[in-house]
Design a protein around this motif. Structure first.
Motif, PDB file in Angstrom:
ATOM      1  N   UNK A   5      46.676  20.242  42.988  1.00 10.24           N
ATOM      2  CA  UNK A   5      46.007  18.977  43.261  1.00 10.24           C
ATOM      3  C   UNK A   5      44.664  19.189  43.937  1.00 10.24           C
ATOM      4  N   UNK A   6      44.537  20.294  44.666  1.00  8.23           N
ATOM      5  CA  UNK A   6      43.285  20.570  45.372  1.00  8.23           C
ATOM      6  C   UNK A   6      42.214  21.135  44.448  1.00  8.23           C
ATOM      7  N   UNK A   7      42.552  21.361  43.201  1.00  5.57           N
ATOM      8  CA  UNK A   7      41.575  21.880  42.258  1.00  5.57           C
ATOM      9  C   UNK A   7      41.571  23.385  42.130  1.00  5.57           C
ATOM     10  N   UNK A   8      42.483  24.051  42.827  1.00  6.68           N
ATOM     11  CA  UNK A   8      42.563  25.507  42.723  1.00  6.68           C
ATOM     12  C   UNK A   8      43.355  25.899  41.483  1.00  6.68           C
ATOM     13  N   UNK A   9      43.101  27.080  40.984  1.00  6.86           N
ATOM     14  CA  UNK A   9      43.856  27.623  39.855  1.00  6.86           C
ATOM     15  C   UNK A   9      44.896  28.578  40.425  1.00  6.86           C
ATOM     16  N   UNK A  10      46.157  28.280  40.183  1.00  5.85           N
ATOM     17  CA  UNK A  10      47.245  29.035  40.804  1.00  5.85           C
ATOM     18  C   UNK A  10      47.525  30.307  40.006  1.00  5.85           C
ATOM     19  N   UNK A  11      47.214  31.449  40.608  1.00  2.00           N
ATOM     20  CA  UNK A  11      47.485  32.750  39.986  1.00  2.00           C
ATOM     21  C   UNK A  11      48.297  33.554  40.987  1.00  2.00           C
ATOM     22  N   UNK A  12      49.573  33.735  40.697  1.00  2.00           N
ATOM     23  CA  UNK A  12      50.505  34.201  41.714  1.00  2.00           C
ATOM     24  C   UNK A  12      50.950  35.648  41.553  1.00  2.00           C
ATOM     25  N   UNK A  13      50.209  36.454  40.796  1.00  2.00           N
ATOM     26  CA  UNK A  13      50.594  37.858  40.697  1.00  2.00           C
ATOM     27  C   UNK A  13      49.365  38.723  40.454  1.00  2.00           C
ATOM     28  N   UNK A  14      49.532  40.003  40.728  1.00  2.00           N
ATOM     29  CA  UNK A  14      48.433  40.960  40.609  1.00  2.00           C
ATOM     30  C   UNK A  14      47.890  41.035  39.181  1.00  2.00           C
ATOM     31  N   UNK A  15      48.742  40.746  38.209  1.00  2.00           N
ATOM     32  CA  UNK A  15      48.339  40.864  36.816  1.00  2.00           C
ATOM     33  C   UNK A  15      47.188  39.962  36.422  1.00  2.00           C
ATOM     34  N   UNK A  16      47.030  38.831  37.117  1.00  2.00           N
ATOM     35  CA  UNK A  16      45.917  37.949  36.790  1.00  2.00           C
ATOM     36  C   UNK A  16      44.580  38.613  37.113  1.00  2.00           C
ATOM     37  N   UNK A  17      44.575  39.510  38.084  1.00  2.00           N
ATOM     38  CA  UNK A  17      43.352  40.231  38.387  1.00  2.00           C
ATOM     39  C   UNK A  17      43.211  41.483  37.554  1.00  2.00           C
ATOM     40  N   UNK A  18      44.204  42.365  37.667  1.00  2.00           N
ATOM     41  CA  UNK A  18      44.126  43.644  36.980  1.00  2.00           C
ATOM     42  C   UNK A  18      44.282  43.518  35.468  1.00  2.00           C
ATOM     43  N   UNK A  19      44.663  42.355  34.993  1.00  2.00           N
ATOM     44  CA  UNK A  19      44.755  42.151  33.553  1.00  2.00           C
ATOM     45  C   UNK A  19      43.430  41.799  32.912  1.00  2.00           C
ATOM     46  N   UNK A  20      42.392  41.601  33.723  1.00  2.00           N
ATOM     47  CA  UNK A  20      41.076  41.246  33.188  1.00  2.00           C
ATOM     48  C   UNK A  20      40.411  42.473  32.568  1.00  2.00           C
ATOM     49  N   UNK A  21      39.745  42.274  31.439  1.00  2.00           N
ATOM     50  CA  UNK A  21      39.106  43.386  30.743  1.00  2.00           C
ATOM     51  C   UNK A  21      37.769  43.764  31.365  1.00  2.00           C
ATOM     52  N   UNK A  22      37.405  45.022  31.226  1.00  2.02           N
ATOM     53  CA  UNK A  22      36.117  45.484  31.738  1.00  2.02           C
ATOM     54  C   UNK A  22      35.723  46.766  31.018  1.00  2.02           C
ATOM     55  N   UNK A  23      34.517  47.199  31.269  1.00  2.00           N
ATOM     56  CA  UNK A  23      34.028  48.465  30.733  1.00  2.00           C
ATOM     57  C   UNK A  23      33.663  49.361  31.907  1.00  2.00           C
ATOM     58  N   UNK A  24      34.290  50.522  31.982  1.00  8.90           N
ATOM     59  CA  UNK A  24      33.997  51.485  33.037  1.00  8.90           C
ATOM     60  C   UNK A  24      33.411  52.742  32.399  1.00  8.90           C
ATOM     61  N   UNK A  25      32.341  53.235  32.985  1.00  7.79           N
ATOM     62  CA  UNK A  25      31.665  54.412  32.432  1.00  7.79           C
ATOM     63  C   UNK A  25      31.511  55.476  33.509  1.00  7.79           C
ATOM     64  N   UNK A  26      31.877  56.696  33.167  1.00  7.22           N
ATOM     65  CA  UNK A  26      31.756  57.829  34.086  1.00  7.22           C
ATOM     66  C   UNK A  26      30.738  58.814  33.539  1.00  7.22           C
ATOM     67  N   UNK A  27      29.847  59.266  34.414  1.00  6.19           N
ATOM     68  CA  UNK A  27      28.792  60.201  34.030  1.00  6.19           C
ATOM     69  C   UNK A  27      28.987  61.507  34.798  1.00  6.19           C
ATOM     70  N   UNK A  28      28.978  62.605  34.081  1.00  5.78           N
ATOM     71  CA  UNK A  28      29.130  63.903  34.731  1.00  5.78           C
ATOM     72  C   UNK A  28      27.764  64.439  35.147  1.00  5.78           C
ATOM     73  N   UNK A  29      27.685  64.896  36.384  1.00  2.11           N
ATOM     74  CA  UNK A  29      26.440  65.443  36.920  1.00  2.11           C
ATOM     75  C   UNK A  29      26.478  66.966  36.877  1.00  2.11           C
ATOM     76  N   UNK A  30      25.318  67.574  37.089  1.00  4.82           N
ATOM     77  CA  UNK A  30      25.267  69.035  37.056  1.00  4.82           C
ATOM     78  C   UNK A  30      25.788  69.652  38.344  1.00  4.82           C
ATOM     79  N   UNK A  31      25.719  68.891  39.456  1.00  2.00           N
ATOM     80  CA  UNK A  31      26.205  69.406  40.732  1.00  2.00           C
ATOM     81  C   UNK A  31      26.450  68.232  41.680  1.00  2.00           C
ATOM     82  N   UNK A  32      26.922  68.532  42.883  1.00  6.46           N
ATOM     83  CA  UNK A  32      27.278  67.476  43.829  1.00  6.46           C
ATOM     84  C   UNK A  32      26.045  66.695  44.277  1.00  6.46           C
ATOM     85  N   UNK A  33      24.916  67.359  44.404  1.00  4.26           N
ATOM     86  CA  UNK A  33      23.695  66.672  44.831  1.00  4.26           C
ATOM     87  C   UNK A  33      23.296  65.595  43.820  1.00  4.26           C
TER      88      UNK A  33
END
Length: 213
Positions: A5-33
């Motif tokens: 009634x307050x206008x909030x969207x009720x999402x009651x489990x972790x899956x509503x967050x971690x179920x969202x799609x995304x793109x993650x990219x990892x880049x390998x460097x030549x050294x720690x610096x």
């Protein structure tokens, strides 16, 4: 109901967050610096990439007042107790000596780590809670203050995932204990050390994790 009634969207489990799609990219460097420099640069553009790829305006069939997934995921895995949230804690928690943690473990980065001359110390002006024993141990081992602060911040939180058959490991030869903690600190960018196995062929890396899909 999908919306209260307050206008909030009720999402009651972790899956509503971690179920969202995304793109993650990892880049390998030549050294720690280079990996540390990469981490800082990705940390600057990560919020822009989140905004440019905004793709989540609807939750449970209801139009929300946000168009990105980030805050929903951040809330879905926010395991801070009352003290860590800055709320009145229990007497036991208040006596523990712990400090409030400003953000969820799913959040933006908290500090820059590059030793590049362009990265001035005054840029690190965001509160960054650390595990002081972890920082002290790293400094004593010869790790510089910026990197010690970054790792110490990871250790201000408890690990979420520990497998019973992996409790007793040789940490000098296996990085699983560290990775269990590192992989449950979900930030816009992640600084990734190589595996403990020198034969892995994997070097220092930086990964950006904010891009929507």
């Amino acid at each position: 109901a999908a919306a209260t009634a307050a206008g909030a969207i009720h999402m009651d489990c972790m899956g509503f967050g971690m179920g969202a799609g995304c793109l993650q990219m990892t880049f390998q460097a030549k050294d720690v610096r280079e990996a540390r420099f990469l981490y800082d640069q990705l940390g600057i553009v990560a919020p822009l990439m989140l905004a440019l790829t905004a793709a989540t305006p609807v939750w449970k069939g209801v139009l929300a007042d946000t168009d990105v997934r980030w805050n929903v995921i951040s809330g879905s895995v926010d395991d801070r107790d009352a003290l860590e949230r800055g709320l009145p804690p229990s007497p036991e928690a208040a006596a523990s000596g712990r400090r409030p943690i400003p953000k969820s473990r799913y959040s933006s980065i908290d500090c820059f780590i590059s030793q590049c001359a362009l990265m001035q110390e005054e840029f690190n002006d965001v509160e960054c809670v650390v595990s002081q024993p972890a920082v002290d141990r790293l400094l004593a081992a010869g790790i510089d203050p910026r990197l010690a602060k970054h790792v110490g911040h990871l250790f201000c939180r408890d690990p979420l995932v520990v497998f019973e058959d992996r409790l007793e490991l040789d940490d000098s030869a296996d990085s699983e204990h560290f990775e269990s903690l590192q992989s449950t600190n979900w930030n816009t960018v992640r600084f990734k050390p190589p595996p403990a196995d020198p034969e892995s062929g994997i070097n220092w890396r930086g990964g950006v994790r904010s891009i929507g899909l």
